[in-house]
Design a protein around this motif. Structure first.
Motif, PDB file in Angstrom:
ATOM      1  N   ASP A   1      -7.786   1.872   0.139  1.00  0.00           N
ATOM      2  CA  ASP A   1      -7.327   2.022   1.520  1.00  0.00           C
ATOM      3  C   ASP A   1      -7.422   3.482   1.971  1.00  0.00           C
ATOM      4  O   ASP A   1      -7.846   3.768   3.089  1.00  0.00           O
ATOM      5  CB  ASP A   1      -5.893   1.517   1.658  1.00  0.00           C
ATOM      6  N   THR A   2      -7.053   4.403   1.100  1.00  0.00           N
ATOM      7  CA  THR A   2      -7.077   5.825   1.432  1.00  0.00           C
ATOM      8  C   THR A   2      -8.502   6.326   1.684  1.00  0.00           C
ATOM      9  O   THR A   2      -8.719   7.145   2.573  1.00  0.00           O
ATOM     10  CB  THR A   2      -6.429   6.645   0.295  1.00  0.00           C
TER      11      THR A   2
ATOM     12  N   LEU B   1      -9.773  -3.810   5.691  1.00  0.00           N
ATOM     13  CA  LEU B   1      -9.443  -3.531   4.294  1.00  0.00           C
ATOM     14  C   LEU B   1     -10.154  -4.486   3.348  1.00  0.00           C
ATOM     15  O   LEU B   1     -10.654  -4.068   2.301  1.00  0.00           O
ATOM     16  CB  LEU B   1      -7.931  -3.567   4.081  1.00  0.00           C
TER      17      LEU B   1
ATOM     18  N   ILE C   1       0.848  -1.183   0.000  1.00  0.00           N
ATOM     19  CA  ILE C   1       0.000   0.000   0.000  1.00  0.00           C
ATOM     20  C   ILE C   1       0.891   1.242   0.000  1.00  0.00           C
ATOM     21  O   ILE C   1       1.792   1.363   0.832  1.00  0.00           O
ATOM     22  CB  ILE C   1      -0.952  -0.005   1.206  1.00  0.00           C
TER      23      ILE C   1
ATOM     24  N   ILE D   1      -5.655  -0.843  -4.735  1.00  0.00           N
ATOM     25  CA  ILE D   1      -5.838  -1.127  -3.313  1.00  0.00           C
ATOM     26  C   ILE D   1      -5.410   0.065  -2.461  1.00  0.00           C
ATOM     27  O   ILE D   1      -6.050   0.370  -1.452  1.00  0.00           O
ATOM     28  CB  ILE D   1      -5.101  -2.422  -2.922  1.00  0.00           C
ATOM     29  N   THR D   2      -4.378   0.782  -2.884  1.00  0.00           N
ATOM     30  CA  THR D   2      -3.970   1.999  -2.175  1.00  0.00           C
ATOM     31  C   THR D   2      -5.089   3.030  -2.210  1.00  0.00           C
ATOM     32  O   THR D   2      -5.393   3.668  -1.188  1.00  0.00           O
ATOM     33  CB  THR D   2      -2.676   2.586  -2.786  1.00  0.00           C
TER      34      THR D   2
ATOM     35  N   ASN E   1      -1.886  -2.964  -6.845  1.00  0.00           N
ATOM     36  CA  ASN E   1      -1.431  -2.247  -5.648  1.00  0.00           C
ATOM     37  C   ASN E   1      -1.924  -0.805  -5.650  1.00  0.00           C
ATOM     38  O   ASN E   1      -2.291  -0.274  -4.589  1.00  0.00           O
ATOM     39  CB  ASN E   1       0.090  -2.281  -5.540  1.00  0.00           C
ATOM     40  N   GLN E   2      -1.927  -0.147  -6.815  1.00  0.00           N
ATOM     41  CA  GLN E   2      -2.416   1.232  -6.889  1.00  0.00           C
ATOM     42  C   GLN E   2      -3.902   1.304  -6.561  1.00  0.00           C
ATOM     43  O   GLN E   2      -4.338   2.205  -5.844  1.00  0.00           O
ATOM     44  CB  GLN E   2      -2.166   1.821  -8.278  1.00  0.00           C
TER      45      GLN E   2
ATOM     46  N   HIS F   1       3.851   0.147   2.593  1.00  0.00           N
ATOM     47  CA  HIS F   1       3.243  -0.607   3.687  1.00  0.00           C
ATOM     48  C   HIS F   1       2.777  -1.970   3.183  1.00  0.00           C
ATOM     49  O   HIS F   1       1.803  -2.070   2.442  1.00  0.00           O
ATOM     50  CB  HIS F   1       2.068   0.183   4.281  1.00  0.00           C
TER      51      HIS F   1
END
Length: 73
Positions: free
Chosen positions: A45-46, A53, A8, A41-42, A38-39, A12
């Protein structure tokens, strides 16, 4: 259930558990947005408003497809 490791915000490391169907949908959404898993999911997450999550990812996928089906054709 599929468990995957993700990074993340490029720093992270964590793991998430998703049913195979949700994982496939998540990959599809990332491809549609032309970004990495990953982008995506980031981003989720944000913006998430839930502690978990994996739950936030499932809700994101649900909303994505709901918006897609509601779009004018």
């Amino acid at each position: 259930m599929k468990k995957i490791s993700v990074l993340i915000a490029g720093r992270h490391a964590t793991s998430i558990s998703l049913e195979e169907e949700f994982f496939e949908a998540l990959q599809h959404i990332a491809e549609q947005q032309n970004i990495s898993l990953n982008q995506l999911i980031t981003q989720i997450d944000t913006a998430r408003q839930t502690e978990n999550l994996s739950s936030a990812i499932r809700l994101y996928i649900l909303h994505w497809y709901q918006n897609l089906s509601a779009a004018p054709k």
